[in-house]
Write a protein that holds these residues in place. Structure first.
Motif, PDB file in Angstrom:
ATOM      1  N   ASP A 125       0.862  -1.185   0.000  1.00  0.00           N
ATOM      2  CA  ASP A 125       0.000   0.000   0.000  1.00  0.00           C
ATOM      3  C   ASP A 125       0.898   1.235   0.000  1.00  0.00           C
ATOM      4  O   ASP A 125       1.546   1.543   0.999  1.00  0.00           O
ATOM      5  CB  ASP A 125      -0.903  -0.020   1.235  1.00  0.00           C
ATOM      6  CG  ASP A 125      -1.803   1.193   1.330  1.00  0.00           C
ATOM      7  OD1 ASP A 125      -2.778   1.115   2.096  1.00  0.00           O
ATOM      8  OD2 ASP A 125      -1.542   2.214   0.664  1.00  0.00           O
ATOM      9  N   LYS A 126       0.927   1.947  -1.131  1.00  0.00           N
ATOM     10  CA  LYS A 126       1.840   3.068  -1.310  1.00  0.00           C
ATOM     11  C   LYS A 126       1.632   4.162  -0.270  1.00  0.00           C
ATOM     12  O   LYS A 126       2.605   4.646   0.322  1.00  0.00           O
ATOM     13  CB  LYS A 126       1.685   3.645  -2.722  1.00  0.00           C
ATOM     14  CG  LYS A 126       2.611   4.800  -3.018  1.00  0.00           C
ATOM     15  CD  LYS A 126       2.512   5.204  -4.476  1.00  0.00           C
ATOM     16  CE  LYS A 126       1.946   6.582  -4.593  1.00  0.00           C
ATOM     17  NZ  LYS A 126       1.902   7.065  -5.966  1.00  0.00           N
ATOM     18  N   VAL A 127       0.405   4.550  -0.027  1.00  0.00           N
ATOM     19  CA  VAL A 127       0.130   5.650   0.912  1.00  0.00           C
ATOM     20  C   VAL A 127       0.591   5.267   2.318  1.00  0.00           C
ATOM     21  O   VAL A 127       1.229   6.059   3.019  1.00  0.00           O
ATOM     22  CB  VAL A 127      -1.371   6.020   0.891  1.00  0.00           C
ATOM     23  CG1 VAL A 127      -1.693   7.037   1.967  1.00  0.00           C
ATOM     24  CG2 VAL A 127      -1.757   6.558  -0.485  1.00  0.00           C
ATOM     25  N   ASN A 128       0.282   4.066   2.730  1.00  0.00           N
ATOM     26  CA  ASN A 128       0.709   3.604   4.049  1.00  0.00           C
ATOM     27  C   ASN A 128       2.234   3.502   4.122  1.00  0.00           C
ATOM     28  O   ASN A 128       2.851   3.847   5.133  1.00  0.00           O
ATOM     29  CB  ASN A 128       0.059   2.268   4.383  1.00  0.00           C
ATOM     30  CG  ASN A 128       0.225   1.895   5.835  1.00  0.00           C
ATOM     31  OD1 ASN A 128       0.399   2.748   6.701  1.00  0.00           O
ATOM     32  ND2 ASN A 128       0.188   0.607   6.107  1.00  0.00           N
ATOM     33  N   ILE A 159       4.398   5.290   2.466  1.00  0.00           N
ATOM     34  CA  ILE A 159       4.927   6.658   2.567  1.00  0.00           C
ATOM     35  C   ILE A 159       4.826   7.146   4.005  1.00  0.00           C
ATOM     36  O   ILE A 159       5.772   7.731   4.546  1.00  0.00           O
ATOM     37  CB  ILE A 159       4.192   7.599   1.595  1.00  0.00           C
ATOM     38  CG1 ILE A 159       4.563   7.254   0.150  1.00  0.00           C
ATOM     39  CG2 ILE A 159       4.508   9.065   1.905  1.00  0.00           C
ATOM     40  CD1 ILE A 159       3.708   7.941  -0.895  1.00  0.00           C
ATOM     41  N   ARG A 160       3.697   6.892   4.636  1.00  0.00           N
ATOM     42  CA  ARG A 160       3.515   7.301   6.031  1.00  0.00           C
ATOM     43  C   ARG A 160       4.553   6.617   6.934  1.00  0.00           C
ATOM     44  O   ARG A 160       5.206   7.260   7.759  1.00  0.00           O
ATOM     45  CB  ARG A 160       2.097   6.946   6.504  1.00  0.00           C
ATOM     46  CG  ARG A 160       1.790   7.379   7.934  1.00  0.00           C
ATOM     47  CD  ARG A 160       0.432   6.883   8.406  1.00  0.00           C
ATOM     48  NE  ARG A 160       0.307   5.432   8.410  1.00  0.00           N
ATOM     49  CZ  ARG A 160       0.831   4.629   9.354  1.00  0.00           C
ATOM     50  NH1 ARG A 160       1.498   5.144  10.348  1.00  0.00           N
ATOM     51  NH2 ARG A 160       0.668   3.331   9.274  1.00  0.00           N
ATOM     52  N   ARG A 198       7.679  10.139  -0.707  1.00  0.00           N
ATOM     53  CA  ARG A 198       6.958   9.677  -1.897  1.00  0.00           C
ATOM     54  C   ARG A 198       7.936   9.220  -2.971  1.00  0.00           C
ATOM     55  O   ARG A 198       7.783   8.143  -3.542  1.00  0.00           O
ATOM     56  CB  ARG A 198       6.058  10.795  -2.445  1.00  0.00           C
ATOM     57  CG  ARG A 198       5.263  10.382  -3.682  1.00  0.00           C
ATOM     58  CD  ARG A 198       4.573  11.571  -4.331  1.00  0.00           C
ATOM     59  NE  ARG A 198       5.480  12.640  -4.719  1.00  0.00           N
ATOM     60  CZ  ARG A 198       6.271  12.615  -5.811  1.00  0.00           C
ATOM     61  NH1 ARG A 198       6.277  11.567  -6.607  1.00  0.00           N
ATOM     62  NH2 ARG A 198       7.061  13.632  -6.090  1.00  0.00           N
TER      63      ARG A 198
END
Length: 108
Positions: free
Chosen positions: A77-80, A82-83, A97
């Motif tokens: 999961d890219k967004v997770n 990055i976080r 990112r």
């Protein structure tokens, strides 16, 4: 006068000097706490490149390994990821990112 490339534990210095001892003196005068790890003759002008600015002083933290681990923990999961990367490294959103996306392309 020959040109020397001198690598220390924190910098890479390229400078004119009469001989190797004089090149070591340049380092000692400019960066008295640095330790010379490599000294070679080389042609061209004088430059100093800070290893810290390039992120080379912390050898235990490989940004690609951190990014891949964040991708693994987030199950891709890219967004997770990055976080997680931001939390691990303290990077800003844009840096995190770029790092996550570049490692996704390499097939984490």
């Amino acid at each position: 006068m020959p040109l020397f490339e001198i690598e220390t534990n924190s910098h890479i210095i390229i400078t004119w000097a009469e001989n190797e001892d004089a090149a070591r003196d340049v380092v000692h005068d400019a960066y008295p706490h640095d330790e010379v790890v490599r000294l070679t003759k080389r042609p061209r002008d004088t430059w100093v490149i800070s290893k810290g600015a390039l992120g080379l002083t912390n050898t235990t933290l490989d940004p690609c390994m951190v990014a891949r681990e964040c991708l693994n923990r987030s199950a891709g999961d890219k967004v997770n990821a990055i976080r997680l990367y931001r939390m691990e490294t303290g990077s800003d959103l844009d840096q995190a990112r770029k790092m996550i996306e570049s490692n996704m392309v390499m097939g984490w």
